[in-house]
Design a protein around this motif. Structure first.
Motif, PDB file in Angstrom:
ATOM      1  N   TYR A  56      11.101   1.188  22.205  1.00 56.23           N
ATOM      2  CA  TYR A  56      12.504   1.533  22.357  1.00 56.23           C
ATOM      3  C   TYR A  56      13.412   0.630  21.518  1.00 56.23           C
ATOM      4  N   LYS A  57      12.902  -0.544  21.115  1.00 58.32           N
ATOM      5  CA  LYS A  57      13.704  -1.485  20.353  1.00 58.32           C
ATOM      6  C   LYS A  57      13.507  -1.357  18.845  1.00 58.32           C
ATOM      7  N   PHE A  58      12.703  -0.368  18.446  1.00 57.20           N
ATOM      8  CA  PHE A  58      12.447  -0.197  17.004  1.00 57.20           C
ATOM      9  C   PHE A  58      13.668   0.455  16.352  1.00 57.20           C
ATOM     10  N   MET A  59      14.390  -0.278  15.535  1.00 59.75           N
ATOM     11  CA  MET A  59      15.617   0.225  14.907  1.00 59.75           C
ATOM     12  C   MET A  59      15.498   0.338  13.401  1.00 59.75           C
ATOM     13  N   GLU A  60      14.808  -0.606  12.748  1.00 58.65           N
ATOM     14  CA  GLU A  60      14.714  -0.571  11.290  1.00 58.65           C
ATOM     15  C   GLU A  60      13.470  -1.316  10.842  1.00 58.65           C
ATOM     16  N   ASN A  61      13.008  -0.945   9.648  1.00 55.44           N
ATOM     17  CA  ASN A  61      11.849  -1.583   9.048  1.00 55.44           C
ATOM     18  C   ASN A  61      11.999  -1.480   7.534  1.00 55.44           C
ATOM     19  N   ILE A  62      12.323  -2.587   6.897  1.00 53.92           N
ATOM     20  CA  ILE A  62      12.610  -2.596   5.465  1.00 53.92           C
ATOM     21  C   ILE A  62      11.386  -2.140   4.664  1.00 53.92           C
ATOM     22  N   ASN A  63      10.227  -2.624   5.045  1.00 56.39           N
ATOM     23  CA  ASN A  63       9.015  -2.254   4.294  1.00 56.39           C
ATOM     24  C   ASN A  63       8.746  -0.747   4.364  1.00 56.39           C
ATOM     25  N   MET A  64       8.941  -0.173   5.539  1.00 53.17           N
ATOM     26  CA  MET A  64       8.710   1.263   5.678  1.00 53.17           C
ATOM     27  C   MET A  64       9.727   2.059   4.861  1.00 53.17           C
ATOM     28  N   GLU A  65      10.964   1.621   4.858  1.00 55.76           N
ATOM     29  CA  GLU A  65      11.993   2.309   4.078  1.00 55.76           C
ATOM     30  C   GLU A  65      11.684   2.244   2.583  1.00 55.76           C
ATOM     31  N   LEU A  66      11.172   1.109   2.128  1.00 52.26           N
ATOM     32  CA  LEU A  66      10.790   1.007   0.723  1.00 52.26           C
ATOM     33  C   LEU A  66       9.630   1.948   0.392  1.00 52.26           C
ATOM     34  N   ILE A  67       8.692   2.045   1.312  1.00 50.31           N
ATOM     35  CA  ILE A  67       7.523   2.901   1.067  1.00 50.31           C
ATOM     36  C   ILE A  67       7.937   4.363   0.988  1.00 50.31           C
ATOM     37  N   TRP A  68       8.747   4.845   1.944  1.00 51.99           N
ATOM     38  CA  TRP A  68       9.083   6.272   1.922  1.00 51.99           C
ATOM     39  C   TRP A  68      10.163   6.595   0.883  1.00 51.99           C
ATOM     40  N   THR A  69      10.667   5.587   0.197  1.00 50.95           N
ATOM     41  CA  THR A  69      11.564   5.851  -0.936  1.00 50.95           C
ATOM     42  C   THR A  69      10.808   5.823  -2.264  1.00 50.95           C
ATOM     43  N   ILE A  70       9.960   4.816  -2.441  1.00 50.25           N
ATOM     44  CA  ILE A  70       9.257   4.660  -3.715  1.00 50.25           C
ATOM     45  C   ILE A  70       8.108   5.654  -3.851  1.00 50.25           C
ATOM     46  N   LEU A  71       7.380   5.898  -2.765  1.00 55.51           N
ATOM     47  CA  LEU A  71       6.228   6.799  -2.833  1.00 55.51           C
ATOM     48  C   LEU A  71       6.620   8.224  -3.232  1.00 55.51           C
ATOM     49  N   PRO A  72       7.636   8.855  -2.637  1.00 59.47           N
ATOM     50  CA  PRO A  72       8.040  10.188  -3.112  1.00 59.47           C
ATOM     51  C   PRO A  72       8.498  10.202  -4.567  1.00 59.47           C
ATOM     52  N   MET A  73       9.157   9.111  -5.004  1.00 60.53           N
ATOM     53  CA  MET A  73       9.566   9.044  -6.410  1.00 60.53           C
ATOM     54  C   MET A  73       8.356   9.070  -7.325  1.00 60.53           C
ATOM     55  N   GLY A  74       7.317   8.318  -6.960  1.00 55.51           N
ATOM     56  CA  GLY A  74       6.096   8.330  -7.767  1.00 55.51           C
ATOM     57  C   GLY A  74       5.436   9.686  -7.793  1.00 55.51           C
TER      58      GLY A  74
END
Length: 223
Positions: A56-74
């Motif tokens: 319930y306290k999971f609000m953000e994860n920088i590493n995950m955001e980087l992965i789902w941004t860079i991976l689709p670009m690739g």
């Protein structure tokens, strides 16, 4: 898998021999990415459904955001490069059987045919209603579409059409053949096509080019 992934590079060298094989290879290439993405999403959804735990306290994860941004670009880059390559190659005809040049003018068309020995030029004007009534039966075509001189090409041959204009922007368009290319002053545009059966095909200028715009039809005869 890796061998199949990059198999399209070998197809580039022989693209002109069979375009259907090229498109099938590109389809398989893109479907591989789509299958992996779909399978991954289904696994994530399944894990979320069957999991008994929830943060319930999971609000953000920088590493995950980087992965789902860079991976689709690739992935998009991997798909876009062969796609643009194919688009360029399909517009490039290495050894056409016939090359014709089309000049747009106000308000008629000028055709120039090329062969190994010489080229010849002729103009094409729309036939007026009264003139059409006096023509032979074979020449009595559609009103406002029949021309005094037809563009004659062989059917079944690979044809390269070069277009330009003498004054304003025109558009050489024959819908039945899937042809539409702009004729721009000072620029030489190219389109390739192949007619599968003999007959007479009609078209018109698809760019508003002045008061005579609706009266500069295109009449192409494949023999």
């Amino acid at each position: 898998m890796i061998k199949h992934l990059f198999s399209y590079y070998s197809i580039f060298k022989n693209y002109s021999s069979n375009s259907i094989i090229v498109m099938e290879e590109f389809h398989d290439f893109t479907m591989m990415f789509l299958t992996i993405i779909t399978f991954f999403i289904l696994v994530v959804i399944l894990r979320l459904i069957i999991s008994k735990f929830f943060n319930y306290k999971f609000m953000e994860n920088i590493n995950m955001e980087l992965i789902w941004t860079i991976l689709p670009m690739g992935i998009l880059i991997f798909i876009a490069y062969p796609s643009l390559f194919y688009l360029y190659l399909f517009d490039l005809l290495v050894n056409p059987s016939v090359t014709i040049k089309v000049f747009g003018a106000q308000w008629y068309w000028i055709y120039e045919n090329f062969d190994n020995l010489k080229g010849y030029t002729y103009s094409s004007y729309m036939i007026q209603d009264l003139e059409m009534l006096s023509l032979e039966n074979y020449k009595m075509g559609w009103r406002l579409l029949e021309t005094d001189t037809r563009l004659t090409v062989p059917y079944g041959a690979k044809i390269q059409c070069l277009t330009t204009s003498l004054d304003v922007i025109h558009s050489f368009s024959i819908p039945e053949l899937g042809i539409k290319v702009d004729a721009v002053p000072g620029r030489l545009n190219s389109i390739n096509f192949q007619i599968s059966r003999p007959g007479v095909y009609y078209g018109q200028c698809a760019e508003i080019c002045g008061t005579g715009h609706p009266f500069m039809p295109i009449c192409l005869e494949a023999i």
